[in-house]
Every structure is written in C-alpha cells, then in structure tokens.
Design a protein around this motif. Structure first.
Motif, PDB file in Angstrom:
ATOM      1  N   MET A  52       0.828  -1.194   0.000  1.00  0.00           N
ATOM      2  CA  MET A  52       0.000   0.000   0.000  1.00  0.00           C
ATOM      3  C   MET A  52       0.870   1.254   0.000  1.00  0.00           C
ATOM      4  SD  MET A  52      -3.061   1.515   0.159  1.00  0.00           S
ATOM      5  CE  MET A  52      -4.497   1.009   1.015  1.00  0.00           C
ATOM      6  N   ASP A  53       2.002   1.248   0.694  1.00  0.00           N
ATOM      7  CA  ASP A  53       2.860   2.436   0.755  1.00  0.00           C
ATOM      8  C   ASP A  53       3.355   2.848  -0.628  1.00  0.00           C
ATOM      9  OD1 ASP A  53       2.547   2.674   3.478  1.00  0.00           O
ATOM     10  OD2 ASP A  53       4.407   1.623   3.960  1.00  0.00           O
ATOM     11  N   GLU A  54       3.773   1.861  -1.418  1.00  0.00           N
ATOM     12  CA  GLU A  54       4.239   2.153  -2.776  1.00  0.00           C
ATOM     13  C   GLU A  54       3.095   2.742  -3.609  1.00  0.00           C
ATOM     14  OE1 GLU A  54       5.090  -0.312  -6.783  1.00  0.00           O
ATOM     15  OE2 GLU A  54       6.018  -1.159  -4.989  1.00  0.00           O
ATOM     16  N   PHE A  55       1.914   2.174  -3.453  1.00  0.00           N
ATOM     17  CA  PHE A  55       0.733   2.656  -4.169  1.00  0.00           C
ATOM     18  C   PHE A  55       0.417   4.103  -3.774  1.00  0.00           C
ATOM     19  CE2 PHE A  55      -3.920   3.237  -4.256  1.00  0.00           C
ATOM     20  CZ  PHE A  55      -4.144   3.079  -5.615  1.00  0.00           C
ATOM     21  N   LEU A  56       0.464   4.398  -2.484  1.00  0.00           N
ATOM     22  CA  LEU A  56       0.180   5.757  -2.017  1.00  0.00           C
ATOM     23  C   LEU A  56       1.225   6.745  -2.529  1.00  0.00           C
ATOM     24  CD1 LEU A  56      -1.001   5.075   1.647  1.00  0.00           C
ATOM     25  CD2 LEU A  56      -2.419   5.597  -0.355  1.00  0.00           C
ATOM     26  N   SER A  57       2.463   6.322  -2.612  1.00  0.00           N
ATOM     27  CA  SER A  57       3.514   7.183  -3.165  1.00  0.00           C
ATOM     28  C   SER A  57       3.259   7.466  -4.642  1.00  0.00           C
ATOM     29  CB  SER A  57       4.891   6.540  -2.998  1.00  0.00           C
ATOM     30  OG  SER A  57       5.246   6.501  -1.644  1.00  0.00           O
ATOM     31  N   PHE A  58       2.831   6.438  -5.358  1.00  0.00           N
ATOM     32  CA  PHE A  58       2.495   6.584  -6.772  1.00  0.00           C
ATOM     33  C   PHE A  58       1.357   7.591  -6.944  1.00  0.00           C
ATOM     34  CE2 PHE A  58      -0.242   5.080 -10.301  1.00  0.00           C
ATOM     35  CZ  PHE A  58       0.613   5.342 -11.364  1.00  0.00           C
ATOM     36  N   VAL A  59       0.303   7.440  -6.169  1.00  0.00           N
ATOM     37  CA  VAL A  59      -0.850   8.343  -6.236  1.00  0.00           C
ATOM     38  C   VAL A  59      -0.450   9.764  -5.835  1.00  0.00           C
ATOM     39  CG1 VAL A  59      -3.122   8.844  -5.241  1.00  0.00           C
ATOM     40  CG2 VAL A  59      -2.555   6.513  -5.932  1.00  0.00           C
ATOM     41  N   ALA A  60       0.391   9.881  -4.831  1.00  0.00           N
ATOM     42  CA  ALA A  60       0.842  11.197  -4.371  1.00  0.00           C
ATOM     43  C   ALA A  60       1.562  11.951  -5.485  1.00  0.00           C
ATOM     44  CB  ALA A  60       1.735  11.054  -3.150  1.00  0.00           C
ATOM     45  N   ASP A  75       2.142  15.467  -0.782  1.00  0.00           N
ATOM     46  CA  ASP A  75       3.054  14.677   0.028  1.00  0.00           C
ATOM     47  C   ASP A  75       2.361  13.352   0.350  1.00  0.00           C
ATOM     48  OD1 ASP A  75       4.215  13.737   2.736  1.00  0.00           O
ATOM     49  OD2 ASP A  75       5.628  15.255   2.013  1.00  0.00           O
ATOM     50  N   PRO A  76       3.073  12.230   0.216  1.00  0.00           N
ATOM     51  CA  PRO A  76       2.462  10.934   0.513  1.00  0.00           C
ATOM     52  C   PRO A  76       1.875  10.838   1.928  1.00  0.00           C
ATOM     53  CG  PRO A  76       4.581  10.611  -0.555  1.00  0.00           C
ATOM     54  CD  PRO A  76       4.445  12.083  -0.272  1.00  0.00           C
ATOM     55  N   SER A  77       2.408  11.625   2.858  1.00  0.00           N
ATOM     56  CA  SER A  77       1.894  11.584   4.232  1.00  0.00           C
ATOM     57  C   SER A  77       0.461  12.122   4.320  1.00  0.00           C
ATOM     58  CB  SER A  77       2.806  12.362   5.179  1.00  0.00           C
ATOM     59  OG  SER A  77       2.785  13.742   4.861  1.00  0.00           O
ATOM     60  N   LEU A 137      -1.878  11.138   2.391  1.00  0.00           N
ATOM     61  CA  LEU A 137      -2.764  10.101   1.861  1.00  0.00           C
ATOM     62  C   LEU A 137      -2.748   8.844   2.715  1.00  0.00           C
ATOM     63  CD1 LEU A 137      -1.755  10.352  -1.909  1.00  0.00           C
ATOM     64  CD2 LEU A 137      -3.603  11.557  -0.728  1.00  0.00           C
ATOM     65  N   SER A 138      -3.871   8.165   2.729  1.00  0.00           N
ATOM     66  CA  SER A 138      -3.983   6.848   3.357  1.00  0.00           C
ATOM     67  C   SER A 138      -5.043   6.081   2.571  1.00  0.00           C
ATOM     68  CB  SER A 138      -4.413   6.974   4.823  1.00  0.00           C
ATOM     69  OG  SER A 138      -5.777   7.360   4.899  1.00  0.00           O
ATOM     70  N   GLY A 139      -5.235   4.843   2.922  1.00  0.00           N
ATOM     71  CA  GLY A 139      -6.267   4.059   2.267  1.00  0.00           C
ATOM     72  C   GLY A 139      -7.653   4.649   2.454  1.00  0.00           C
ATOM     73  N   GLU A 140      -7.825   5.377   3.545  1.00  0.00           N
ATOM     74  CA  GLU A 140      -9.128   5.966   3.854  1.00  0.00           C
ATOM     75  C   GLU A 140      -9.352   7.315   3.183  1.00  0.00           C
ATOM     76  OE1 GLU A 140      -7.099   4.740   6.562  1.00  0.00           O
ATOM     77  OE2 GLU A 140      -8.083   2.845   6.079  1.00  0.00           O
ATOM     78  N   THR A 141      -8.315   7.842   2.520  1.00  0.00           N
ATOM     79  CA  THR A 141      -8.491   9.114   1.820  1.00  0.00           C
ATOM     80  C   THR A 141      -9.604   8.938   0.793  1.00  0.00           C
ATOM     81  OG1 THR A 141      -6.150   9.657   2.103  1.00  0.00           O
ATOM     82  CG2 THR A 141      -7.358  10.903   0.436  1.00  0.00           C
ATOM     83  N   ALA A 142     -10.605   9.803   0.872  1.00  0.00           N
ATOM     84  CA  ALA A 142     -11.800   9.654   0.040  1.00  0.00           C
ATOM     85  C   ALA A 142     -11.875  10.713  -1.048  1.00  0.00           C
ATOM     86  CB  ALA A 142     -13.048   9.734   0.918  1.00  0.00           C
TER      87      ALA A 142
END
Length: 70
Positions: free
Chosen positions: A1-9, A15-17, A19-24
């Motif tokens: 999930m961390d790599e995915f969040l960095s990609f989305v960021a 900043d990746p910080s 974002l989380s899985g719950e970011t809507a």
C-alpha cells in the motif's frame, strides 16, 4: 500500500503523508472528478489492471482503487 500511495501522491502532486487508504474522493482539493478519471487511467497503466467502467462510481477511497491492484 505504501508504494501505491507514493504513486498516487506523485500524480496528485501532494506529500504521501497526506494520503492513506481511507483518503476519500473530494477529501482533498486535488481529488476532483477529473483527477478521479486520471487516477483510473494511471493506475490501469502502471499496474496493468483493468477497472470495469461500470464499477468506477463505486470507487470512493484510495483503498477501493488499491483493491484492483492488490
């Protein structure tokens, strides 16, 4: 999930910080309807997955997107 969040960021230019899985959808200014479609395309290309277009309206969080990647 961390790599995915960095990609989305990177796509959202945040900043990746932030974002989380719950970011809507709509919870941060960068995630509007246009970004939603961009995320769809970028995720499909990066992770070689196909997200059925009829399921896109059900994607509300980053965890929902991640479910297609995992």
């Amino acid at each position: 999930m961390d790599e995915f969040l960095s990609f989305v960021a990177k796509i959202m230019k945040v900043d990746p910080s932030q974002l989380s899985g719950e970011t809507a959808y709509g919870s941060i200014p960068q995630w509007d309807s246009l970004m939603h479609l961009r995320l769809l395309g970028e995720i499909e290309d990066e992770y070689d997955v196909e997200i059925p277009i009829d399921e896109v309206p059900d994607i509300k969080t980053l965890a929902d997107f991640f479910a297609y990647v995992a």
